[in-house]
Design an enzyme around this catalytic site. Structure first.
Site, PDB file in Angstrom:
ATOM      1  N   TYR A   1       6.249  -9.779   7.635  1.00 39.10           N
ATOM      2  CA  TYR A   1       6.068  -8.350   7.870  1.00 39.10           C
ATOM      3  C   TYR A   1       6.472  -7.994   9.299  1.00 39.10           C
ATOM      4  O   TYR A   1       6.368  -8.818  10.209  1.00 39.10           O
ATOM      5  CB  TYR A   1       4.599  -7.951   7.697  1.00 39.10           C
ATOM      6  CG  TYR A   1       4.104  -7.923   6.280  1.00 39.10           C
ATOM      7  CD1 TYR A   1       4.186  -6.757   5.526  1.00 39.10           C
ATOM      8  CD2 TYR A   1       3.524  -9.044   5.701  1.00 39.10           C
ATOM      9  CE1 TYR A   1       3.706  -6.719   4.221  1.00 39.10           C
ATOM     10  CE2 TYR A   1       3.042  -9.009   4.395  1.00 39.10           C
ATOM     11  CZ  TYR A   1       3.139  -7.842   3.660  1.00 39.10           C
ATOM     12  OH  TYR A   1       2.674  -7.802   2.383  1.00 39.10           O
TER      13      TYR A   1
ATOM     14  N   ASP B   1       0.815  -1.219   0.000  1.00 46.00           N
ATOM     15  CA  ASP B   1       0.000   0.000   0.000  1.00 46.00           C
ATOM     16  C   ASP B   1       0.845   1.264   0.000  1.00 46.00           C
ATOM     17  O   ASP B   1       2.010   1.255   0.405  1.00 46.00           O
ATOM     18  CB  ASP B   1      -0.840   0.073   1.293  1.00 46.00           C
ATOM     19  CG  ASP B   1      -1.881  -1.017   1.382  1.00 46.00           C
ATOM     20  OD1 ASP B   1      -2.159  -1.672   0.361  1.00 46.00           O
ATOM     21  OD2 ASP B   1      -2.431  -1.206   2.490  1.00 46.00           O
TER      22      ASP B   1
END
Lengths: 259, 259
Positions: free
Chosen positions: B110, B52
């Site tokens: 992540y 994103d």
């Protein structure tokens, strides 16, 4: 009217240093602008000292006199609401009217961060000096740091803030710490000459790279013998804190006790 | 002509995400521009998946076909010389011609970073979510993270990349680590839905703040019961790595073995 001491943090990337200068974006000018919008009308705020273009701070200290009728927390929040994103007031306290962030300071602490990496590192290079090739003699870094401690004429490492001023400084602690692919240099001293921390880091790294002998480094520290020119990049350096004596006299006595 | 796999790092601050879109500064567009100047003429590079707007990466993986007659190191350096400061090629290797960074991937990892601080923090907020007030029930974070592990229908946490696609995902590891005033969330899974990590972090933090009950969180994970809307900020998130099977068949077998 009372005097306030404020601990400031800033990302130095987009500042031409701390000190106000015509036509330049500086930390001091941004803070003074914020203070003016709170009714402050003095000529200049006081600080523990300037930092160079690109140098960061997590513990810079400033002071100013202000007529403020609300809480300390409200003053901190009012400042933060008026300061740009890259400067923040971390802590605000009221201090005696003769408190001076430079003259009362008995210790400044800096942190310098090096990353050892062959390629660029976009997530870390904003706050670190990327070094390549790696150090050949990392153990020499510790010997060099050890030698910096104590009272020395540091004229090989920088110039005094006032022309002809003393180049004697007292280093309380100087230490390298390895952390993964990073080398962190922490140094605490009573005060620092202009460029002194960046010169110290640069010269120690030259020793670690076998480009400068430890003997030459030691002579620079112990006999103020000049060093080749060179400066570690500003963006690896953070002013992490400043410690204070209760008043100016105590600070003076402290300084004398070191010599 | 050979296929090359490249590990990319980028600071997402000034990118509108990874994926190319007309009129936007994206990581993909910058890398494709660099590749074109090396003679690359394909339509599009391949990637492990998009990130994103504002999300960072230290281990994004891309691949492309290129006619290159020099060393891998020379390719890496040529790319780095042509990429802007906020993107870097960390590692380049040659891979079989059917290697696909998305379809062969068996694991994505992540890291999400939170700092607990009352005032702005200019030196850390570029790469962290600043949280205030502090967590009231930090121990509930660990229980929530534990519940995320395993195979679940994560439809409460995000949408699949293809409309009507599966919302089943397998989480191998989900863990919170406290470090001073920071909370670090590490999560590894076979793949992630759109917004899934940021939704996971947001919902767990609501549990830690006593704004969402652990029971409601557990129902969202175990029974796909919807959660209130909310998303942790992009700038706290880093895609740290992608792991691969040798080929697409092996990757498929791996996926099946999880279900």
């Amino acid at each position: 009217m009372a005097r306030y001491k404020v601990i400031l943090a800033y990302d130095g990337t987009h500042f031409q240093g701390f000190q106000r200068q015509a036509g330049a974006r500086t930390v001091q000018a941004e803070v003074e602008k914020a203070l003016r919008s709170l009714g402050w009308g003095e000529e200049s705020l006081l600080s523990s000292g300037r930092t160079d273009t690109g140098v960061h701070a997590s513990g810079q200290v400033i002071a100013f006199d202000l007529d403020w009728r609300h809480s300390l927390e409200a003053l901190r929040n009012a400042l933060n609401a008026r300061l740009p994103e890259d400067v923040a007031a971390k802590q605000v306290e009221e201090v005696p009217g003769d408190f001076h962030p430079r003259f009362n300071a008995i210790e400044r602490a800096y942190l310098y961060r090096i990353i050892v990496a062959e390629t660029r590192d976009p997530l870390r290079e904003r706050y670190a000096w990327r070094l390549w090739p790696p150090l050949e003699a990392p153990e020499a870094l510790q010997s060099a740091a050890q030698a910096l401690c104590g009272t020395h004429d540091f004229s090989a490492f920088g110039t005094p803030p006032v022309e002809g001023g003393s180049t004697l400084r007292h280093i309380y602690q100087a230490e390298w710490r390895e952390n993964g692919d990073e080398w962190l240099f922490e140094v605490r001293g009573n005060a620092f000459l202009y460029h002194m921390v960046r010169r110290m880091v640069w010269a120690q790294v030259q020793v670690g790279l076998n480009r400068l002998s430890l003997a030459d480094f030691l002579e620079a520290v112990q006999q103020a013998r000049p060093l080749p020119p060179g400066l570690a990049p500003a963006h690896g350096l953070v002013l992490t804190g400043v410690r204070y004596a209760e008043n100016r006299q105590e600070a003076k006595n402290w300084m004398r006790s070191l010599l």
